[in-house]
Design an enzyme around this catalytic site. Structure first.
Site, PDB file in Angstrom:
ATOM      1  N   GLU A 192      31.090   0.786  17.793  1.00 55.08           N
ATOM      2  CA  GLU A 192      30.985   2.200  17.403  1.00 55.08           C
ATOM      3  C   GLU A 192      29.860   2.927  18.156  1.00 55.08           C
ATOM      4  OE1 GLU A 192      30.141   2.921  13.240  1.00 55.08           O
ATOM      5  OE2 GLU A 192      30.348   5.087  13.479  1.00 55.08           O
ATOM      6  N   LYS A 206      35.456   2.307  17.736  1.00 57.31           N
ATOM      7  CA  LYS A 206      35.275   3.380  16.742  1.00 57.31           C
ATOM      8  C   LYS A 206      34.461   4.511  17.379  1.00 57.31           C
ATOM      9  CE  LYS A 206      33.440   4.254  12.097  1.00 57.31           C
ATOM     10  NZ  LYS A 206      33.379   3.740  10.727  1.00 57.31           N
TER      11      LYS A 206
HETATM   12  P1  13P Z   1      31.646   9.016   8.822  1.00 58.13           P
HETATM   13  O1  13P Z   1      33.162   8.969   8.835  1.00 58.13           O
HETATM   14  O2  13P Z   1      31.077   9.635   7.589  1.00 58.13           O
HETATM   15  O3  13P Z   1      31.091   9.564  10.100  1.00 58.13           O
HETATM   16  O4  13P Z   1      31.147   7.521   8.760  1.00 58.13           O
HETATM   17  C1  13P Z   1      31.763   6.586   9.559  1.00 58.13           C
HETATM   18  C2  13P Z   1      30.842   5.476   9.784  1.00 58.13           C
HETATM   19  O5  13P Z   1      31.117   4.356   9.436  1.00 58.13           O
HETATM   20  C3  13P Z   1      29.554   5.760  10.429  1.00 58.13           C
HETATM   21  O6  13P Z   1      29.003   4.573  10.897  1.00 58.13           O
END
Ligand code: 13P
Length: 339
Positions: A177, A219
């Site tokens: 991510e 992600k």
């Molecule tokens: P949000 O969808 O609130 O951005 O959170 C996703 C997430 O896991 C952030 O690390």
């Protein structure tokens, strides 16, 4: 665990019509969420809130996996069943946030690198024993004057790649991510440039660390206008720019892309996902891994009261189903309002 086993978990996480619920708020983040509904962040309230989400009837129709925080993976529901089992009994895979959060990079004001690699191999082993099938590590990239620097992008990419390799070695699917924050007054064009650069550097590091692309999930954030920019890109533009950016950077070997919501409203996050899924054929599954966009309406309805659990679950189920519809480009206003 074989590569094939990693691949089948990754594929199941982005199965058609399904996405991931991120419920891995750290202690600081869950406190902020609870502050917004004026309840205390104590162990009991955290358990009650997560239990409300995880025991929602029909959750498994739209949700393939749930990302948990360390405490939540060790928490038991009120009937004594560990949360990991509550989920796996429904056919929903438990996952775990393994990073330790962002810290300032010395000499690079305004930029952070995510920590948590020390001891990670042993933690992955324990998390796997506790039932986790996949993991998450979030890198934070801020757009501002002169930032992000290559130093920041490469430090975060290196950490993401080392994390991903450690997870795969330990038999857990890594969710990679790199989040480009929407905070700031930058244009959507600048967000696209920064996101493209971030992903290029990230996939180079994943390659150099031998990460098996078929056994991971990306992600990313969507390409959107900075929150304070007067020109806010519309739904079509966000979808076009995001897909173009991903086509330039994400190998087709990656089975799925599961977006974060990043502070978009719940409905915007669904609309953007839907618009992208009308742009088929795409080389990967295009899915969601939302925290706020799935939880916020339910959190507001729950307010920490047992009496509100059924109403909050109904709202949560609806949001999950709307995003499930967006997975095939079949979301529309009529469905939204049929709640
Ligand atoms: P949000 O969808 O609130 O951005 O959170 C996703 C997430 O896991 C952030 O690390």
């Amino acid at each position: 665990m074989s590569k094939q086993e990693l691949e089948s978990i990754a594929q199941a996480l982005v199965a058609k019509g399904k996405g991931i619920l991120a419920a891995d708020e750290s202690m600081g983040t869950i406190k902020r969420r609870f502050d917004s509904i004026k309840i205390e962040s104590n162990e009991n309230n955290r358990r009650a809130y997560r239990e409300m989400l995880f025991t929602t009837k029909g959750l498994e129709e739209a949700i393939s996996g749930v990302i948990l925080f360390d405490e939540t993976l060790r928490t038991k529901a009120s009937d004594g069943t560990p949360f990991a089992q509550v989920l796996s009994k429904k056919g929903v895979m438990p996952g775990i946030k393994v990073d330790k959060g962002p810290v300032d990079i010395p000499f690079f004001p305004g930029e952070t690198v995510t920590e948590g690699l020390d001891g990670l191999r042993a933690r992955v082993k324990e998390y796997k024993e506790l039932g986790a099938k996949f993991a998450k590590w979030r890198a934070v990239i801020t757009i501002g004057a002169g930032i992000p620097t290559y130093t920041c992008l490469s430090a975060n990419a290196e950490a993401l790649a080392r994390y991903a390799a450690i997870c795969q070695e330990g038999g857990i699917v890594p969710i990679v991510e790199p989040e480009v924050l929407l905070d700031g007054n930058h244009t959507v064009e600048r967000c696209q440039d920064v996101t493209e650069h971030t992903l290029k550097v990230t996939f180079t590091a994943l390659y150099l660390h031998g990460v098996h692309l078929e056994g991971m999930i990306l992600k990313p954030s969507m390409v959107v206008s900075g929150k304070d920019n007067p020109r806010q890109a519309g739904v079509e533009e966000v979808a076009q720019r995001t897909i173009q950016c991903l086509k330039h950077t994400v190998p087709a070997a990656v089975p799925g892309i599961a977006f974060l919501s990043g502070g978009q409203s719940a409905v915007s996050a669904t609309e953007h996902l839907n618009a992208m899924n009308t742009m088929a054929p795409l080389p990967w599954q295009v899915s969601f891994s939302y925290a706020r966009a799935l939880q916020d309406p339910a959190l507001k309805a729950w307010k920490g009261e047992d009496a509100n659990v059924a109403a909050a679950q109904k709202i949560f189920y609806h949001r999950a189903k709307m995003n499930s519809a967006a997975r095939s480009g079949s979301y529309n206003k009529k469905l939204e309002e049929a709640a």
